[in-house]
Design an enzyme around this catalytic site. Structure first.
Site, PDB file in Angstrom:
ATOM      1  N   CYS A 101       0.819  -1.213   0.000  1.00 12.44           N
ATOM      2  CA  CYS A 101       0.000   0.000   0.000  1.00 12.44           C
ATOM      3  C   CYS A 101       0.853   1.263   0.000  1.00 12.44           C
ATOM      4  CB  CYS A 101      -1.001   0.005   1.142  1.00 12.44           C
ATOM      5  SG  CYS A 101      -0.337  -0.492   2.707  1.00 12.44           S
ATOM      6  N   HIS A 133      18.867   1.020  -2.989  1.00 12.25           N
ATOM      7  CA  HIS A 133      17.446   1.282  -2.729  1.00 12.25           C
ATOM      8  C   HIS A 133      16.747   0.021  -2.207  1.00 12.25           C
ATOM      9  CE1 HIS A 133      13.445   2.966  -3.152  1.00 12.25           C
ATOM     10  NE2 HIS A 133      13.095   1.870  -3.803  1.00 12.25           N
TER      11      HIS A 133
END
Lengths: 272, 421
Positions: free
Chosen positions: B50, B99
């Site tokens: 989400c 990342h």
């Protein structure tokens, strides 16, 4: 020989102190392992150093200002290491190891020569009286550290200024428990030390009590800790108050231990 | 071969856009296939939670690869590039590795140190590997990322400090009492947050809960729910000597618990610590009681302050995590570089040549006194055998058409012939 070992001990304790302090800041597990290893090695060499000194001198090496602080540091580290392995409070070491280092540094400032033992000290009471008193003092040193940690942690929680100590220090309950344990073991040792001392004094100086500076200061110390013990058991003193008592008590201990011998004179001053 | 990441997260895109780009896990096969059908892409994985949607891929050419993946995101979700452009980020090589390691370590999460992201990344990987869109590079990369995530979790205290008010209260209680076992809690008034805190406390082993409410029947009902004891609201200060933690949340406009009540109780309980958590606004507990020895009072703002401090502590810890990540990137990059075909072919040839030379020398020196052997003939023979043997593998390694297979081969050859990385 014992002097060489003493230097190794000093190096290990200083390195250990440095490592414990950086553990306090960095909190990396590896640093705590190194710190503990340093302190353990220092303690082993210290044990050897004291044993050698005992054999070189022919008497328990606790009679002058080179030997006594070193012996006290040895007792503090020994008891602390047992505590660390039992209770796993590594940050405690960040407070204890500097004290041991300072004592060793004090020790190293005094003459290391082995002189003839004053005749009055040639007695089997010497090790009994002094070792009891020193172990009591060592335990009070730990109570002192727990007291400092308590005050820091309590301040953080009370003032609601949560800083990095809040995360690093143990809970108030644990610190107060350490204060309690130390008191219940240290106080009997101190009492026994004073009783054996006065029996010895009866033999050596002819009276149980002669208002010598060390005796007066020890009595003051004893009264402080007796008051704390009484307060704890009967009134419910705990926490901050007990921590403050443990800190003040330890200053009294240190004064009757070092201050009396360096600043005042009396029957207990042998090495001048 | 390059690793790239293209995507967006809670920092770059509003929830409306993240929703639009989300990939439900039950229909992920088709988009996974579309990603890997891009000619530039040899391996692909989609992470969709989400808070983030990211496509992780192994590509031949960084620029083209990223462009194709961006187009895929736009066309697959039918969102025009003009709407996406500002929110999409893309990383390649070192930055992409960094990342993903940060994501796995929960450094890139909305709440730093939250534990779910590692599980979500594992899920994404297992879907890619189930649909066979991941290959040797993503396999190794993701496993490294899981390891980094775990390492950061155990070696730093990034996830240790509570970041919700009710957990911060529990932590404070533990810093005061060490353990909550055998402690008694008093719940004054009702409300969602106080009941939540009470439930947390019960999970941490408190022995008993006393419940006071202006409406006694309400207290009775809550008592049944928490397996506690209802007490009469007007008498609650009489119980202060029996409890250790008090949570108040009444709607009262006046103080419910006053300084003198607490002082009196404390004497009876021999100064055993007492912890007040006052989540009512206006407050229920007279603020002055915080001055009493061994009494601690936290109101809702104080607790928020603790949460803020905890978040800062996590950010401090995140810096340590960056160091761990930096070291792991270096290691992984070294492995990735070794997957280049050319150096592999060179070291493979060197390895064979080394063996060949050694064996030729051995044969010649062992033939001492025997029939005379021409060294040149021997060299020519052995070299040509090696070349014949190596011909096919080398052509395969140089093969340009299927990069996924190629990296498999390289990795296998490095392993089989023990070529140093």
């Amino acid at each position: 020989m014992s002097i060489l070992f003493f230097k190794i001990v000093l190096a290990f304790y200083l390195a250990g102190t440095f490592a414990y302090l950086s553990y306090l800041i960095k909190q990396r597990p590896i640093i705590s392992t190194v710190a503990t290893a340093m302190l353990c090695s220092g303690f082993l060499f210290h044990t050897v150093s004291i044993t050698l000194r005992y054999m070189e001198a022919g008497y328990t090496p606790i009679t002058n200002l080179y030997e006594a602080p070193s012996f006290l540091a040895w007792a503090i580290i020994g008891i602390y290491l047992i505590m660390q392995f039992r209770y796993k409070i590594t940050v405690f070491g960040s407070f204890v190891s500097p004290i041991a280092s300072i004592l060793i540094l004090v020790s190293s400032a005094f003459s290391k020569e082995i002189g003839p033992l004053p005749p009055i000290l040639k007695s089997f009471w010497l090790p009994i009286h002094v070792v009891l008193a020193f172990f009591g003092d060592a335990i009070f040193a730990l109570a002192f550290c727990a007291g400092i940690m308590y005050l820091i942690q309590e301040h953080q929680i009370k003032s609601k200024k949560i800083g990095s100590f809040y995360y690093r220090l143990p809970s108030l309950k644990v610190l107060d428990d350490i204060n309690h344990y130390c008191l219940t073991i240290g106080f009997p040792l101190l009492t026994l030390g004073m009783i054996t001392g006065s029996i010895w004094a009866r033999h050596a100086w002819g009276s149980f009590w002669s208002w010598d500076a060390k005796e007066i200061w020890s009595l003051l110390t004893w009264i402080l800790y007796a008051a704390l013990l009484h307060g704890r058991i009967n009134i419910g003193w705990r926490g901050r108050r007990a921590a403050v008592f443990a800190i003040v008590g330890f200053f009294a201990v240190m004064f009757s231990f070092l201050g009396v011998n360096t600043m005042l004179s009396g029957l207990h001053t042998y090495d001048r | 071969m390059h690793i790239v990441v293209v995507g967006l997260n809670h920092k770059t895109a509003p929830v409306e856009l993240r929703e639009k780009l989300a990939f439900p896990s039950d229909t992920i096969e088709e988009p996974l296939r579309r990603v890997t059908s891009i000619p530039q892409v040899s391996e692909g994985l989609i992470l969709s939670t989400c808070n983030r949607v990211e496509v992780l891929a192994v590509v031949r050419d960084v620029g083209e690869g990223i462009e194709e993946i961006r187009n895929f995101l736009s066309s697959h979700h039918r969102v025009p590039m003009s709407r996406l452009d500002a929110s999409l980020y893309s990383y390649d090589s070192y930055d992409a590795i960094k990342h993903i390691f940060q994501v796995a370590s929960s450094l890139d999460s909305m709440v730093i140190g939250e534990p779910q992201i590692l599980g979500q990344l594992k899920e994404a990987y297992s879907l890619a590997s189930k649909h066979k869109t991941s290959g040797v590079i993503l396999h190794k990369f993701l496993h490294k990322a899981f390891l980094v995530g775990k390492k950061v979790r155990t070696e730093t205290r990034i996830a240790s400090a509570a970041v919700s008010i009710s957990y911060a209260a529990i932590e404070l209680a533990k810093k005061i009492f060490a353990t909550l076992e055998n402690k008694v809690v008093m719940l004054v008034g009702a409300g969602e947050m106080s009941e939540l805190a009470a439930r947390h406390l019960l999970n941490h082993g408190v022995r008993d809960i006393l419940i006071a409410n202006r409406t006694y029947s309400r207290a009775e009902r809550l008592a049944k729910e928490f397996d506690g004891r209802p007490i009469v609201f007007e008498d609650l200060t009489l119980f202060l000597d029996q409890v250790d933690i008090v949570i108040t949340s009444t709607g009262s406009l006046h103080y419910t618990i006053r300084y003198n009540d607490v002082r009196r109780a404390l004497k009876i309980r021999k100064y055993k610590p007492l912890f007040f958590i006052d989540i009512a606004v206006p407050r229920d507990v007279e603020p002055r009681i915080n001055d009493i020895e061994n009494v601690y009072l936290y109101d809702i703002d104080d607790l928020r302050g603790v949460v803020d401090a905890n978040i800062k502590e996590r950010e401090e810890e995140a810096k340590k995590a960056e160091n761990i990540i930096e070291r792991e990137i270096l290691q992984f990059e070294r492995w990735l570089e070794s997957l280049n075909a050319v150096p592999t072919i060179i070291s493979l040839r060197e390895r064979f040549e080394e063996i060949r030379k050694k064996e030729v020398e051995k044969t010649i020196s062992s033939m001492n006194g025997g029939p005379k052997i021409d060294k040149e003939v021997l060299d020519a023979l052995t070299s040509s055998i090696i070349n014949k043997i190596l011909h096919n593998p080398v052509t395969r390694l140089k093969g340009r058409e299927n990069t996924r297979k190629e990296s498999y081969y390289i990795d296998a050859i490095r392993d089989l012939f023990d070529l140093e990385e």
